[in-house]
Write a protein that holds these residues in place. Structure first.
Motif, short mmCIF file in Angstrom:
data_model
loop_
_atom_site.label_atom_id
_atom_site.label_comp_id
_atom_site.label_asym_id
_atom_site.label_seq_id
_atom_site.Cartn_x
_atom_site.Cartn_y
_atom_site.Cartn_z
N ILE A 1 -1.84 -3.76 -12.21
CA ILE A 1 -0.89 -3.93 -10.74
C ILE A 1 -2.04 -3.45 -9.62
O ILE A 1 -2.81 -2.77 -10.19
CB ILE A 1 -0.10 -2.72 -10.39
CG1 ILE A 1 1.04 -3.41 -11.97
CG2 ILE A 1 0.23 -2.81 -9.34
CD1 ILE A 1 2.01 -2.21 -12.37
N ILE A 2 -2.39 -4.42 -8.58
CA ILE A 2 -3.04 -4.14 -7.41
C ILE A 2 -1.98 -3.74 -6.34
O ILE A 2 -1.32 -3.89 -6.20
CB ILE A 2 -3.68 -5.96 -7.08
CG1 ILE A 2 -3.98 -6.05 -8.06
CG2 ILE A 2 -4.51 -4.98 -5.86
CD1 ILE A 2 -5.02 -7.65 -7.74
N GLN A 3 -2.76 -2.76 -5.72
CA GLN A 3 -1.88 -2.06 -4.54
C GLN A 3 -3.10 -1.98 -3.58
O GLN A 3 -3.80 -1.76 -2.94
CB GLN A 3 -2.08 -0.20 -4.91
CG GLN A 3 -0.97 0.25 -3.73
CD GLN A 3 -0.46 1.30 -3.94
OE1 GLN A 3 -1.11 2.24 -5.35
NE2 GLN A 3 0.70 1.93 -3.66
N PRO B 1 0.70 -0.72 -0.04
CA PRO B 1 -0.08 -0.45 -0.50
C PRO B 1 0.41 1.69 -0.01
O PRO B 1 0.34 2.79 -0.12
CB PRO B 1 -1.12 -0.24 1.34
CG PRO B 1 -1.01 -1.39 2.15
CD PRO B 1 0.28 -1.68 0.93
N ASP B 2 2.28 1.04 0.65
CA ASP B 2 2.88 2.64 0.85
C ASP B 2 3.91 2.42 -0.67
O ASP B 2 4.43 3.64 -1.11
CB ASP B 2 3.28 2.30 1.68
CG ASP B 2 4.47 0.88 2.70
OD1 ASP B 2 4.01 0.11 1.70
OD2 ASP B 2 4.77 1.26 3.26
N GLU C 1 -8.22 -3.73 -0.85
CA GLU C 1 -7.40 -2.55 -1.65
C GLU C 1 -7.98 -1.30 -1.40
O GLU C 1 -9.31 -1.35 -0.91
CB GLU C 1 -7.53 -3.13 -3.31
CG GLU C 1 -7.36 -2.36 -3.97
CD GLU C 1 -7.19 -2.85 -5.19
OE1 GLU C 1 -7.96 -3.80 -5.78
OE2 GLU C 1 -6.86 -2.17 -6.60
N SER C 2 -7.17 -0.31 -0.91
CA SER C 2 -7.89 0.93 0.09
C SER C 2 -9.01 -0.10 0.75
O SER C 2 -8.52 -0.44 1.75
CB SER C 2 -8.10 1.92 -0.97
OG SER C 2 -9.23 1.28 -1.61
N ASN C 3 -10.60 0.75 0.71
CA ASN C 3 -11.05 0.51 2.08
C ASN C 3 -11.71 -0.67 1.90
O ASN C 3 -13.26 -1.31 1.75
CB ASN C 3 -12.14 1.25 1.78
CG ASN C 3 -11.42 3.05 3.22
OD1 ASN C 3 -10.62 2.87 3.23
ND2 ASN C 3 -11.60 3.71 1.77
#
Lengths: 515, 169
Positions: free
Chosen positions: A66-68, A54-55, A87-89
């Protein structure tokens, strides 16, 4: 036999999911390496997705998805991994056929192991390199020379990439005058291209290397100064050094961000530092779990050529597995009789290949099962069966006074090198893995009139089922002990470790039996 | 024996030896012990161990090496040089070490005595009237001593004598 396997496939619900087997690969991290691996695999027909932390900053233009985010959980088998991604929220589940770990190892300081705290005199290898790279300075000399002590491969194994880092630090230290470096090491790791020459070069330029086999050097405080005390391994004389700097290498471990993946791999805490199984039977990038690979940085490989070889190895493994995944498998696997199974999960715990999962009941993944037989013997309810490849041979001769149980990996190979005249009164019983020898099999052999039993398995670190031969060894030891406790000393049972090229170990054991 | 303190050793020493003619191969040594195994002196005198001498040089134990008497025990048989897989050429290295020792005036008394004999008589064995008479009896020519031949090689200096006390044999 094929019927039974088919039945097990149906029973475990695997048959349906086989048809849905995914050919997609999930690549975990690895910065530009991960992207490169994904691009190459996608081009080769394995659609790949890269998961970055995530960072991390995602690259701007890449030809792959691409998945973050991060992995919450992961389960399943080759062709059918269910990975839950945050993934984020949002979090969701996705299916992947293969998982490739590509992020570099996590580094932990060794300070604690040497009872040191971080100070301006104590550095870790990577921090010291960064310090020098950013134009950092060395402390003021106290005497005519600045003494720098490096610790390498002591108190925990180090890797080739760390030795490369050490050598590049020594390169940078050339820029400074009057610096004498000492390397205190257990084993130097030079098995990569050009490393040996690089290392010799530094020896020629004056770096002093100490190689310790035992009696590691001790670091202590004296008058607020760090003192290294040791016995010089060659001169066998006590020495001490008050270095101006101590640089310690670090412990490498799998990155904590992929813990859910690691948890699918059996006995991963022991497979340090790069998810590599402790057996030479696995090719470079394979892990114990079929379908999970450790590539490039995830196994300490950074140079372009080896990296390319790694990707190629993973690609070949995946392409070989793909056709098998889409067809119904008719090979020997473990079969769990659901009427006998009491859900103790001993098999799930002990399977060296992580091939037994639990979904309301233990189920065997036919692709992952290597039919080693470890679960068959360990199942307390005798609910698991595999038919050994050469089972007929057990039926044939029951009169031989000596029984030789051999692992089909190295044992059979070794037996083939023994003169057959020597083996006339020896019955050879091949096992898929020495780990599938059970007390019952040994008792049965004795009941049939055997005077002696030899069980042969691969050397530790060479067992295809990681700890199969170790299990067999302990079972034999247990049998021997039991017989001794009831004063049945005439029963001869022995376990021998061997490799394909050491048939003399079997010959020796049989000679002892014949006496 | 007391502890050896690395801080007090001379890291320059290994470079110094390696710069001497013949000493170049020194730092290639990986301590395989082939030289020690081949050495005919080592079984008789344990202190003379080529591998350990190299290690001492690499560690910078200048004083311990140069002031020792064991570096003079080499018989120059070149066995060590023949067997060395790293091409260290230890016989040449030990010459380099001995040359350095001589420069630092650490020469054992036996050698100093030889030097003075050479300087006085021009040869290692004095030839007096007695010997020459005997030679004449056998029809051999008389030997004349020419110590002046060595004047250029062995200049007058007393430093050897002053440092002799440091060396024990």
């Amino acid at each position: 036999m094929s019927r039974r396997v088919t039945e097990s496939v149906f029973l475990s619900g695997e048959y349906k999911s086989r048809e849905r087997a995914s050919n997609k690969a999930l690549i975990l991290g690895g910065d530009e390496y991960g992207i490169r691996i994904a691009e190459l695999l996608t081009r080769e027909g394995v659609p790949s997705t890269v998961l970055i932390g995530p960072d991390e900053t995602p690259p701007k233009d890449s030809r792959v998805e691409i998945i973050q985010g991060s992995i919450l959980s992961s389960s399943g088998f080759i062709g059918n991994f269910d990975v839950c991604i945050q993934e984020s929220n949002d979090h969701y589940e996705r299916k992947f056929g293969f998982i490739i770990a590509a992020q570099p190892a996590f580094r932990a300081s060794k300070n604690r192991l040497f009872s040191l705290s971080d100070s301006e005199n104590v550095w870790s290898l990577s921090a010291f390199r960064k310090h020098l790279d950013s134009g950092g300075r060395l402390p003021e000399r106290k005497g005519p020379w600045l003494h720098i002590a490096f610790f390498f491969d002591l108190k925990g194994a180090s890797e080739i990439s760390q030795f490369e880092e050490l050598l590049s630090i020594l390169d940078r230290l050339e820029a400074f005058d009057q610096v004498q470096s000492y390397v205190f090491a257990n084993n130097l790791k030079v098995s990569s291209e050009g490393l040996d020459a690089w290392y010799r070069d530094h020896r020629r330029r004056g770096v002093v290397f100490f190689k310790f086999d035992s009696d590691d050097p001790q670091i202590s405080f004296r008058n607020k100064e760090l003192v290294i005390e040791f016995v010089e391994p060659l001169l066998k004389e006590e020495m001490e050094l008050t270095p101006d700097l101590i640089v310690l290498d670090e412990i490498l471990g799998p990155s904590p961000s992929i813990r859910p993946i690691l948890e699918m791999i059996p006995s991963w805490p022991s497979s340090a530092p790069y998810l590599q199984p402790e057996s030479t039977r696995f090719n470079g990038v394979e892990t114990q779990k079929a379908g999970v690979f450790a590539v490039g940085p995830a196994r300490g490989v950074f140079d372009q050529r080896s990296l390319r070889a790694d990707i190629e190895a993973a690609r070949v493994s995946i392409l070989q597995a793909l056709p098998e995944l889409s067809s119904l498998i008719v090979k020997e696997t473990a079969f769990i009789d659901r009427n006998k199974c009491t859900f103790c999960l001993t098999c799930v715990r002990l399977c060296p290949h992580g091939a037994i999962g639990f979904d309301f009941r233990p189920e065997v993944d036919p692709m992952s099962c290597k039919s080693c037989g470890v679960c068959v013997v360990e199942c307390p309810m005798s609910a698991i069966e595999i038919r050994p490849a050469n089972a007929e041979m057990i039926e044939e001769s029951k009169t031989a006074p000596l029984k030789l149980f051999v692992c089909s990996h190295s044992g059979l190979q070794a037996v083939s090198k023994i003169n057959s005249n020597f083996l006339t009164d020896v019955e050879i019983i091949p096992l898929p893995c020495a780990g599938s020898i059970s007390p019952n099999m040994m008792l049965k052999a004795l009941q049939e009139g055997a005077k002696g039993i030899v069980v042969a398995g691969c050397f530790k670190g060479n067992c295809a089922s990681i700890y199969g031969s170790t299990l067999a060894d302990s079972r034999v030891a247990q049998m021997v002990q039991t017989f001794q406790s009831v004063r049945m000393d005439k029963v001869k049972i022995e376990f021998v470790y061997l490799a394909g090229n050491t048939p003399d170990r079997i010959v020796d054991a049989i000679t002892r039996m014949k006496k | 024996m007391s502890k050896i303190n690395l801080n007090e050793l001379d890291p320059e020493f290994k470079h110094q030896v390696a710069e001497q003619p013949g000493g170049e191969g020194l730092k290639a040594c990986f301590a395989c012990k082939a030289c020690t195994a081949a050495c005919p002196v080592q079984p008789l005198e344990k202190r003379y161990d080529p591998r350990k001498i190299i290690r001492m040089v690499l560690l910078g134990m200048k004083k311990e090496v140069l002031e020792s008497d064991f570096i003079w025990l080499c018989s120059s048989c070149y066995n060590c040089q023949e067997v060395c897989p790293q091409n260290v050429r230890f016989t040449e290295v030990i010459y380099a070490i001995k040359n350095l020792a001589a420069k630092e005036a650490c020469v054992p008394p036996g050698l100093t005595a030889q030097r003075s004999l050479l300087k006085k008589h021009g040869r290692l064995y004095e030839v007096g009237e007695f010997e020459n008479e005997k030679r004449l009896k056998f029809g051999l020519p008389v030997i004349a001593e020419h110590p002046e031949d060595f004047d250029a090689l062995l200049p007058d200096q007393n430093s050897q004598q002053t440092n002799e006390s440091n060396v024990t044999t």
